[in-house]
Design a protein around this motif. Sequence first.
Motif, PDB file in Angstrom:
ATOM      1  N   ALA A  63      99.803 -21.682  41.167  1.00  0.00           N
ATOM      2  CA  ALA A  63      99.406 -22.992  40.641  1.00  0.00           C
ATOM      3  C   ALA A  63      98.209 -23.545  41.411  1.00  0.00           C
ATOM      4  N   GLY A  64      98.216 -23.372  42.721  1.00  0.00           N
ATOM      5  CA  GLY A  64      97.085 -23.835  43.532  1.00  0.00           C
ATOM      6  C   GLY A  64      95.805 -23.112  43.175  1.00  0.00           C
ATOM      7  N   LEU A  65      95.886 -21.782  42.992  1.00  0.00           N
ATOM      8  CA  LEU A  65      94.697 -21.023  42.608  1.00  0.00           C
ATOM      9  C   LEU A  65      94.185 -21.444  41.242  1.00  0.00           C
ATOM     10  N   VAL A  66      95.078 -21.704  40.315  1.00  0.00           N
ATOM     11  CA  VAL A  66      94.655 -22.147  38.982  1.00  0.00           C
ATOM     12  C   VAL A  66      93.945 -23.493  39.079  1.00  0.00           C
ATOM     13  N   MET A  67      94.480 -24.411  39.867  1.00  0.00           N
ATOM     14  CA  MET A  67      93.855 -25.739  39.984  1.00  0.00           C
ATOM     15  C   MET A  67      92.506 -25.656  40.694  1.00  0.00           C
ATOM     16  N   VAL A  68      92.415 -24.842  41.747  1.00  0.00           N
ATOM     17  CA  VAL A  68      91.168 -24.748  42.501  1.00  0.00           C
ATOM     18  C   VAL A  68      90.088 -24.043  41.690  1.00  0.00           C
ATOM     19  N   LEU A  69      90.461 -23.004  40.975  1.00  0.00           N
ATOM     20  CA  LEU A  69      89.479 -22.212  40.246  1.00  0.00           C
ATOM     21  C   LEU A  69      89.265 -22.674  38.806  1.00  0.00           C
ATOM     22  N   ASP A  70      89.785 -23.847  38.452  1.00  0.00           N
ATOM     23  CA  ASP A  70      89.656 -24.369  37.101  1.00  0.00           C
ATOM     24  C   ASP A  70      88.201 -24.724  36.827  1.00  0.00           C
ATOM     25  N   LYS A  71      87.621 -24.090  35.823  1.00  0.00           N
ATOM     26  CA  LYS A  71      86.215 -24.322  35.490  1.00  0.00           C
ATOM     27  C   LYS A  71      86.048 -25.012  34.145  1.00  0.00           C
ATOM     28  N   SER A  72      87.109 -25.621  33.633  1.00  0.00           N
ATOM     29  CA  SER A  72      87.002 -26.253  32.321  1.00  0.00           C
ATOM     30  C   SER A  72      86.118 -27.500  32.409  1.00  0.00           C
ATOM     31  N   LYS A  73      85.596 -27.885  31.273  1.00  0.00           N
ATOM     32  CA  LYS A  73      84.694 -29.027  31.223  1.00  0.00           C
ATOM     33  C   LYS A  73      85.482 -30.322  31.345  1.00  0.00           C
ATOM     34  N   VAL A  78      92.509 -33.990  29.598  1.00  0.00           N
ATOM     35  CA  VAL A  78      93.162 -35.202  29.129  1.00  0.00           C
ATOM     36  C   VAL A  78      93.453 -36.081  30.340  1.00  0.00           C
ATOM     37  N   THR A  79      92.758 -37.180  30.415  1.00  0.00           N
ATOM     38  CA  THR A  79      92.977 -38.153  31.494  1.00  0.00           C
ATOM     39  C   THR A  79      93.095 -39.531  30.868  1.00  0.00           C
ATOM     40  N   SER A  80      93.445 -40.497  31.674  1.00  0.00           N
ATOM     41  CA  SER A  80      93.586 -41.854  31.138  1.00  0.00           C
ATOM     42  C   SER A  80      92.225 -42.451  30.769  1.00  0.00           C
ATOM     43  N   ARG A  81      91.148 -41.859  31.276  1.00  0.00           N
ATOM     44  CA  ARG A  81      89.819 -42.388  30.972  1.00  0.00           C
ATOM     45  C   ARG A  81      89.312 -41.957  29.609  1.00  0.00           C
ATOM     46  N   ASN A  82      89.722 -40.771  29.139  1.00  0.00           N
ATOM     47  CA  ASN A  82      89.125 -40.287  27.891  1.00  0.00           C
ATOM     48  C   ASN A  82      90.089 -40.258  26.716  1.00  0.00           C
ATOM     49  N   ILE A  83      91.204 -40.940  26.818  1.00  0.00           N
ATOM     50  CA  ILE A  83      92.122 -41.037  25.689  1.00  0.00           C
ATOM     51  C   ILE A  83      91.629 -42.149  24.775  1.00  0.00           C
ATOM     52  N   LYS A  84      91.401 -41.796  23.519  1.00  0.00           N
ATOM     53  CA  LYS A  84      90.929 -42.786  22.552  1.00  0.00           C
ATOM     54  C   LYS A  84      92.089 -43.108  21.607  1.00  0.00           C
ATOM     55  N   THR A  85      92.362 -44.382  21.451  1.00  0.00           N
ATOM     56  CA  THR A  85      93.425 -44.798  20.531  1.00  0.00           C
ATOM     57  C   THR A  85      92.806 -45.488  19.342  1.00  0.00           C
ATOM     58  N   ARG A  86      93.470 -45.334  18.234  1.00  0.00           N
ATOM     59  CA  ARG A  86      93.002 -46.011  17.021  1.00  0.00           C
ATOM     60  C   ARG A  86      93.435 -47.464  17.055  1.00  0.00           C
ATOM     61  N   PRO A  87      92.619 -48.346  16.508  1.00  0.00           N
ATOM     62  CA  PRO A  87      93.048 -49.749  16.450  1.00  0.00           C
ATOM     63  C   PRO A  87      94.248 -49.870  15.515  1.00  0.00           C
ATOM     64  N   LYS A  88      95.156 -50.772  15.855  1.00  0.00           N
ATOM     65  CA  LYS A  88      96.355 -50.959  15.048  1.00  0.00           C
ATOM     66  C   LYS A  88      95.997 -51.511  13.668  1.00  0.00           C
ATOM     67  N   ALA A  89      96.661 -50.975  12.668  1.00  0.00           N
ATOM     68  CA  ALA A  89      96.412 -51.412  11.290  1.00  0.00           C
ATOM     69  C   ALA A  89      97.017 -52.795  11.079  1.00  0.00           C
ATOM     70  N   ASP A  90      96.398 -53.544  10.193  1.00  0.00           N
ATOM     71  CA  ASP A  90      96.950 -54.869   9.883  1.00  0.00           C
ATOM     72  C   ASP A  90      98.261 -54.707   9.139  1.00  0.00           C
ATOM     73  N   ALA A  91      99.223 -55.530   9.443  1.00  0.00           N
ATOM     74  CA  ALA A  91     100.553 -55.460   8.805  1.00  0.00           C
ATOM     75  C   ALA A  91     100.600 -56.376   7.600  1.00  0.00           C
ATOM     76  N   LYS A  92      99.562 -56.433   6.786  1.00  0.00           N
ATOM     77  CA  LYS A  92      99.528 -57.310   5.608  1.00  0.00           C
ATOM     78  C   LYS A  92      99.808 -56.533   4.330  1.00  0.00           C
ATOM     79  N   ALA A  93     100.569 -55.502   4.412  1.00  0.00           N
ATOM     80  CA  ALA A  93     100.812 -54.671   3.233  1.00  0.00           C
ATOM     81  C   ALA A  93     101.851 -55.233   2.321  1.00  0.00           C
TER      82      ALA A  93
END
Length: 93
Positions: A63-73, A78-93
């Motif tokens: 696990a340590g080697l995987v974390m140290v050698l991780d070359k992903s962009k 997935v972090t708390s900074r790049n999670i995008k949520t959709r705005p809530k829909a209006d409940a006027k249906a």
Amino acid sequence: MDKKNALRAGALAAGTTLMMLLMSSPALALTRDDGDDPGTGLSVIETLGLYVVAPIVLFAVIAGLVMVLDKSKEEHRVTSRNIKTRPKADAKA
């Protein structure tokens, strides 16, 4: 027809299991083979080290080697900074 196939499959599984249990009887382990020369047994500490500590250490190293050698962009992680949520829909249906 479905019930007949299920019954047939259950009977086959039960028969196969019974045959496997009969063929691998623990009584066969009581007789020693010719040339059988068992070594000394493991102590409690050796057993715990071999079957508990060693796998945990190996997992941690991998696990340590995987974390140290991780070359992903960064944008693919997935972090708390790049999670995008959709705005809530209006409940006027």
